[in-house]
Design a protein around this motif. Structure first.
Motif, short mmCIF file in Angstrom:
data_model
loop_
_atom_site.label_atom_id
_atom_site.label_comp_id
_atom_site.label_asym_id
_atom_site.label_seq_id
_atom_site.Cartn_x
_atom_site.Cartn_y
_atom_site.Cartn_z
N ALA A 111 48.95 46.23 35.13
CA ALA A 111 49.61 45.62 35.38
C ALA A 111 49.28 44.27 35.82
O ALA A 111 50.55 42.97 36.75
N ARG A 112 47.78 43.66 36.37
CA ARG A 112 47.41 41.94 36.14
C ARG A 112 47.52 41.48 34.47
O ARG A 112 45.85 41.06 34.80
N PRO A 113 47.81 41.51 33.59
CA PRO A 113 47.31 41.01 32.42
C PRO A 113 46.75 39.86 32.56
O PRO A 113 46.27 39.11 32.21
N GLU A 114 46.85 38.93 33.77
CA GLU A 114 46.45 37.59 33.63
C GLU A 114 45.05 37.76 34.24
O GLU A 114 44.10 36.08 34.56
N LEU A 115 44.09 39.07 34.15
CA LEU A 115 43.14 38.94 35.16
C LEU A 115 42.17 38.61 34.05
O LEU A 115 42.05 38.93 33.29
N GLN A 116 40.74 38.24 34.32
CA GLN A 116 39.81 37.31 33.70
C GLN A 116 38.68 37.89 33.34
O GLN A 116 38.01 38.32 32.25
N ARG A 117 38.11 38.19 34.96
CA ARG A 117 36.82 38.58 34.70
C ARG A 117 36.73 39.82 35.26
O ARG A 117 37.11 40.44 36.04
N LEU A 118 35.76 40.98 33.88
CA LEU A 118 36.22 42.26 34.14
C LEU A 118 34.88 43.09 35.02
O LEU A 118 34.33 42.52 33.53
N MET A 119 34.42 43.24 36.17
CA MET A 119 33.15 44.12 36.39
C MET A 119 33.14 44.85 36.29
O MET A 119 33.89 45.53 37.05
N LEU A 120 32.01 46.00 36.41
CA LEU A 120 31.70 47.23 37.08
C LEU A 120 30.55 47.56 36.95
O LEU A 120 29.63 46.85 36.50
N PHE A 121 29.80 48.57 38.24
CA PHE A 121 29.21 48.68 39.36
C PHE A 121 29.11 50.12 38.97
O PHE A 121 29.55 51.31 39.42
N GLY A 122 27.49 50.41 38.08
CA GLY A 122 28.20 52.20 37.76
C GLY A 122 26.78 52.78 36.92
O GLY A 122 26.07 51.58 36.96
N THR A 123 25.97 54.05 37.74
CA THR A 123 24.61 53.89 37.43
C THR A 123 24.21 54.91 36.73
O THR A 123 23.41 55.36 36.96
N HIS A 124 25.36 56.21 36.14
CA HIS A 124 25.28 56.56 34.67
C HIS A 124 26.01 56.19 33.72
O HIS A 124 26.85 55.45 32.75
N PRO A 125 24.64 55.65 32.35
CA PRO A 125 24.86 54.97 30.95
C PRO A 125 26.11 56.03 30.46
O PRO A 125 26.69 55.09 30.52
N ASP A 126 26.67 57.40 31.24
CA ASP A 126 27.00 58.26 30.40
C ASP A 126 28.98 57.12 30.33
O ASP A 126 29.77 57.12 29.91
#
Length: 338
Positions: free
Chosen positions: A166-181
């Motif tokens: 929907a927003r292909p112009e997004l440049q920085r993608l971040m993720l916060f997660g606590t499960h390695p899998d």
């Protein structure tokens, strides 16, 4: 005189129910843009008054160990009526120890015949991030460049691919997660759909939120994440799918958008204030899509969006899957009514 013993309708083979299993649906290839377009079409039909989406029914025991929903709707665009059921057991247990079952049964409202009954898990797994993508497209700042996803479960794993659709112009993608899998699964899904893009796994949630124009909270109920309103940068959009946002993000928002204000008041009670109330919704997504409501106010407004599923979107996407499955000869016919 009323006939108390009416002649039963003909129960020929054309009334057999096509049952589509999890494995039947798993192999169907459908593009993310197709999913987004199908979901958007359902919202537009609802906004036009062509569809019906009554409030869901909920059953939950006093100890909260399970929850069940029943949803009835009609997609006027596709002329389809459907019933969706959802049941989750073991809410106090770890995710892998819970039991979850959801089904969708479709009927053709032109012929009056059944279309299919299917496992609805994949439908929901695709529909929900598609809705978040539409919210991001319509409610985020036009110059948004950074997105943060909180959570690596079913919804978190497809959140970034749909956002980029929907927003292909997004440049920085971040993720916060606590499960390695889960983190690994998010990376795999992003690579599958956007092989040239990478996700940055963050450990300092507050700092990441400050850098994000779009925050999508998809985490489970046991997440340590609880983003406060004052962490958000001016103009940020926060989208609540599961957990990960503190109540202040809705109570201190400058503009509130919901897929359905009625459903937000039913399923969003964990975001209520001390008096048990939620603030009024400024706009609903169907109206935003057709231009009768605003996705945001000022450029620097902090926008809160509540993503709760509407059964009309399940109906539209489920019908799309049923068409693809039946074209491929998938499923099993069950003579339920004879």
């Amino acid at each position: 005189m009323i006939d108390t013993n009416p002649t039963p309708p003909d129960t020929g083979a054309d009334q057999d129910l096509q049952v589509l299993s999890t494995s039947d649906l798993a192999g169907i290839d459908i593009s993310l843009s197709d999913v987004v377009a199908t979901v958007e079409g359902a919202y537009r039909a609802l906004a036009a008054g062509e569809s019906d989406n009554p409030r869901k029914l909920t059953v939950k025991p006093s100890d909260g160990h399970s929850v069940a929903y029943a949803m009835l709707g009609r997609d006027g665009n596709r002329e389809v009526v459907a019933v969706k059921t959802s049941y989750k057991h073991g809410l106090h247990q770890r995710r892998q120890e819970q039991h979850y079952y959801t089904t969708l049964t479709l009927y053709d409202d032109i012929t009056g015949l059944p279309v299919a009954m299917m496992d609805c898990a994949r439908i929901g797994a695709l529909r929900t991030p598609a809705v978040s993508a539409l919210l991001a497209r319509e409610c985020a700042r036009p110059d948004a460049t950074g997105a943060l996803v909180i959570g690596t479960g079913t919804q978190g794993r497809l959140a970034l691919p749909f956002l980029l659709t929907a927003r292909p112009e997004l440049q920085r993608l971040m993720l916060f997660g606590t499960h390695p899998d889960g983190v690994r699964a998010v990376r795999e899904e992003l690579t599958r759909y956007f092989p040239q893009r990478e996700v940055e796994v963050v450990s300092d949630l507050r700092a990441a939120v400050r850098e994000a124009d779009i925050v999508v909270a998809t985490a489970g109920g046991h997440t340590p994440a609880a983003v406060e309103s004052d962490w958000l940068r001016p103009g940020a959009l926060s989208i609540l799918v599961g957990h990960g946002l503190a109540p202040s993000t809705v109570h201190q928002a400058d503009h509130i958008v919901a897929t359905s204000a009625a459903q937000m008041n039913v399923t969003g009670t964990d975001m209520a204030d001390e008096a048990g109330t939620l603030p009024a919704v400024d706009a609903e997504l169907p109206g935003v899509l057709v231009g009768t409501a605003l996705g945001r106010g000022g450029e620097d407004d902090r926008v809160f969006a509540y993503n709760s599923g509407l059964v009309v979107t399940d109906i539209a996407l489920g019908h799309r899957f049923a068409q693809l499955a039946l074209d491929q000869g998938l499923g099993k016919q069950v003579s339920l009514w004879r």
